[in-house]
Write a protein that holds these residues in place. Structure first.
Motif, PDB file in Angstrom:
ATOM      1  N   GLU A 223     -18.938 -47.934  -0.108  1.00 34.04           N
ATOM      2  CA  GLU A 223     -17.513 -47.676   0.115  1.00 34.04           C
ATOM      3  C   GLU A 223     -17.208 -47.494   1.599  1.00 34.04           C
ATOM      4  OE1 GLU A 223     -16.696 -44.301  -2.261  1.00 34.04           O
ATOM      5  OE2 GLU A 223     -16.788 -45.378  -4.186  1.00 34.04           O
ATOM      6  N   VAL A 256      -6.722 -51.416 -11.224  1.00 28.09           N
ATOM      7  CA  VAL A 256      -7.536 -50.439 -10.492  1.00 28.09           C
ATOM      8  C   VAL A 256      -8.005 -49.335 -11.431  1.00 28.09           C
ATOM      9  CG1 VAL A 256      -7.471 -48.679  -8.684  1.00 28.09           C
ATOM     10  CG2 VAL A 256      -6.482 -50.936  -8.260  1.00 28.09           C
ATOM     11  N   GLU A 259     -10.807 -50.548 -13.545  1.00 30.69           N
ATOM     12  CA  GLU A 259     -12.076 -50.651 -12.824  1.00 30.69           C
ATOM     13  C   GLU A 259     -12.792 -49.310 -12.721  1.00 30.69           C
ATOM     14  OE1 GLU A 259     -11.004 -52.289  -9.097  1.00 30.69           O
ATOM     15  OE2 GLU A 259     -10.619 -54.310  -9.869  1.00 30.69           O
ATOM     16  N   GLU A 260     -12.034 -48.232 -12.724  1.00 31.29           N
ATOM     17  CA  GLU A 260     -12.629 -46.892 -12.608  1.00 31.29           C
ATOM     18  C   GLU A 260     -12.811 -46.220 -13.965  1.00 31.29           C
ATOM     19  OE1 GLU A 260     -13.764 -45.622  -9.899  1.00 31.29           O
ATOM     20  OE2 GLU A 260     -13.045 -47.182  -8.540  1.00 31.29           O
ATOM     21  N   SER A 261     -12.711 -46.993 -15.046  1.00 30.16           N
ATOM     22  CA  SER A 261     -12.756 -46.400 -16.389  1.00 30.16           C
ATOM     23  C   SER A 261     -14.086 -45.699 -16.673  1.00 30.16           C
ATOM     24  CB  SER A 261     -12.489 -47.480 -17.449  1.00 30.16           C
ATOM     25  OG  SER A 261     -13.458 -48.515 -17.345  1.00 30.16           O
ATOM     26  N   ASP A 262     -15.192 -46.294 -16.210  1.00 29.96           N
ATOM     27  CA  ASP A 262     -16.488 -45.646 -16.453  1.00 29.96           C
ATOM     28  C   ASP A 262     -16.558 -44.288 -15.764  1.00 29.96           C
ATOM     29  OD1 ASP A 262     -17.333 -47.773 -17.964  1.00 29.96           O
ATOM     30  OD2 ASP A 262     -18.386 -48.775 -16.299  1.00 29.96           O
ATOM     31  N   ARG A 263     -16.098 -44.232 -14.529  1.00 33.27           N
ATOM     32  CA  ARG A 263     -16.169 -42.976 -13.788  1.00 33.27           C
ATOM     33  C   ARG A 263     -15.261 -41.910 -14.413  1.00 33.27           C
ATOM     34  NH1 ARG A 263     -15.322 -42.880  -7.302  1.00 33.27           N
ATOM     35  NH2 ARG A 263     -16.692 -44.697  -7.592  1.00 33.27           N
ATOM     36  N   THR A 264     -14.050 -42.304 -14.812  1.00 41.35           N
ATOM     37  CA  THR A 264     -13.144 -41.309 -15.401  1.00 41.35           C
ATOM     38  C   THR A 264     -13.639 -40.850 -16.770  1.00 41.35           C
ATOM     39  OG1 THR A 264     -11.771 -43.128 -16.255  1.00 41.35           O
ATOM     40  CG2 THR A 264     -11.120 -42.136 -14.151  1.00 41.35           C
ATOM     41  N   GLY A 294      -6.816 -47.816  -4.947  1.00 41.26           N
ATOM     42  CA  GLY A 294      -8.110 -47.331  -5.421  1.00 41.26           C
ATOM     43  C   GLY A 294      -8.540 -46.058  -4.715  1.00 41.26           C
ATOM     44  N   VAL A 298      -9.573 -42.700  -6.568  1.00 41.45           N
ATOM     45  CA  VAL A 298     -10.895 -42.113  -6.347  1.00 41.45           C
ATOM     46  C   VAL A 298     -10.762 -40.701  -5.791  1.00 41.45           C
ATOM     47  CG1 VAL A 298     -12.973 -42.295  -4.934  1.00 41.45           C
ATOM     48  CG2 VAL A 298     -12.069 -44.322  -6.082  1.00 41.45           C
ATOM     49  N   ILE A 301      -9.837 -38.478  -8.662  1.00 41.88           N
ATOM     50  CA  ILE A 301     -10.993 -38.256  -9.548  1.00 41.88           C
ATOM     51  C   ILE A 301     -11.953 -37.256  -8.924  1.00 41.88           C
ATOM     52  CG2 ILE A 301     -13.030 -39.373 -10.552  1.00 41.88           C
ATOM     53  CD1 ILE A 301     -11.328 -41.928 -10.792  1.00 41.88           C
TER      54      ILE A 301
END
Length: 407
Positions: A223, A256, A259-264, A294, A298, A301
């Motif tokens: 990142e 967006v 794309e962050e579904s796994d992390r959330t 994003g 992030v 999150i």
């Protein structure tokens, strides 16, 4: 660099203008003082000793009962000054504006007891002063043009080495980031595979935790490289007009979030997207705007505990598209709202905000928009992006906002 060159030109021009004005002011003061002294000497001489029938140049002499000369100006003598000088036996001297010019008038009683009023026409002295100011004005304009040209040349030469150094620095950052991206991506992918195998093979907890931390560290390194690449790209070409397209923000925001579904999901968070059923378009670079949105997600999150809620709201507002990310996380002190966008700012609670929010503001500013943050400690935070709206093919539909599902 352009601003630096412009500043040097302006400073050079202002300095030369100030010098010319100062010299002109001194010259005008000296000339005016010299003229005034000369005129007063001639006036006093004429009033005390001048021949009534043949006065000095530009001077007229009047006495009670005498017939004025044929070329005498209208409105003279000044009877009030004569009466006062005769009464007080003291000289009376003052300026009088008549006939479109200025006269210096002195009235006195001579040693032989004769009352005389001397009138001096100042039109030639005043014309000299006007000519001086006209000449100074021309010199000012010529000097300003010359100073601007000189400042531009000096600015270009003075800033050129710095511009070259910055260009080399940006190129190095971009090249280094680009060259490092591929091996870091490979390391990141390999670390994820090893972490999954560790879980599947039921390795000891310390091995699984170590691999999980490795995956997180390599991911954050990737990142940072993405941020550096984007920052270098924006610095090299802020406008990047060739890359501008109509970007539909509702679709982009949902993408967006997906794309962050796994992390959330792993963090036990609920993320909801609220947007209209019609397109909300802005003119910009899709990859940069995706990175900006994003970064807000992030950031939310990272500062929202398990079981928290994050809402992404999109709406039209006075010719702009407004995107707001609200979370139920730790929040921040309102006094730190602006400092959050400083690079690598660390909050009072110890949270590191890194390069992302600073780069976010840079991206939004290059798109002609603004970003603002509000929040309170322990009561969550809200980040709002406003971007100029562009025409879209969609027609606004009064249908209620669409809410995304839980992730």
């Amino acid at each position: 660099m352009r601003r630096a060159r412009l500043r040097i030109s302006v400073i050079t021009g202002a300095t030369i203008t100030l010098l010319i004005t100062l010299v002109g002011g001194v010259a005008h003061t000296v000339m005016t003082h010299a003229q005034d002294e000369q005129v007063r000497r001639e006036l006093r001489y004429g009033a005390s000793r001048g021949d009534l029938s043949s006065p000095p140049v530009c001077t007229w002499l009047y006495t009670p009962g005498a017939i004025p000369l044929a070329n005498s100006p209208d409105g003279f003598p000044v009877r009030a000054d004569m009466d006062r000088a005769l009464r007080t036996r003291e000289a009376v001297e003052r300026t009088v504006r008549r006939n479109g010019t200025v006269y210096l008038v002195r009235t006195q009683v001579r040693a032989d007891g004769e009352l005389v009023q001397a009138v001096f026409d100042l039109r030639f002295q005043l014309a000299d002063r006007r000519y001086l100011w006209s000449a100074l004005g021309v010199a000012e304009v010529v000097g300003l043009l010359a100073a601007t040209a000189t400042g531009a040349v000096l600015g270009r030469r003075a800033v050129a080495p710095l511009a070259d150094a910055l260009t080399r620095q940006r190129r190095f950052v971009a090249d280094a980031s680009h060259e490092l991206r591929t091996p870091i991506t490979q390391v990141y992918t390999r670390a994820q595979v090893l972490a999954r195998q560790a879980v599947a093979d039921d390795l000891p907890a310390r091995h699984r935790d170590g691999l999980a931390r490795l995956v997180g560290s390599v991911g954050r390194l990737g990142e940072v490289l993405d941020d550096l690449l984007l920052s270098a790209s924006l610095a090299a070409d802020p406008a990047r007009r060739s890359e501008h397209r109509h970007v539909e923000l509702v679709t982009l925001a949902r993408s967006v979030v997906a794309e962050e579904s796994d992390r959330t999901r792993d963090s036990g968070l609920t993320v909801v997207v609220n947007g209209p059923s019609y397109p909300l378009c802005v003119d910009g670079i899709e990859s940069a705007l995706r990175r900006a949105v994003g970064e807000l997600l992030v950031n939310a999150i990272g500062h929202t505990p398990a079981g928290g809620r994050i809402e992404v709201d999109l709406a039209q507002a006075d010719g702009t598209v407004q995107l707001t990310v609200t979370d139920t996380g730790s929040g921040f002190d309102p006094a730190e709202a602006e400092r959050l966008f400083e690079r690598f700012h660390r909050g009072d609670a110890g949270g590191q905000y890194g390069l992302g929010l600073a780069l976010l503001r840079e991206v939004i500013a290059h798109h002609g928009g603004t970003v603002a943050a509000t929040g309170r400690p322990g009561r969550g935070a809200r980040f709002t992006i406003r971007l100029p709206e562009c025409a879209s093919s969609g027609v606004p539909d009064p249908a209620p906002a669409v809410t995304a599902g839980r992730w």
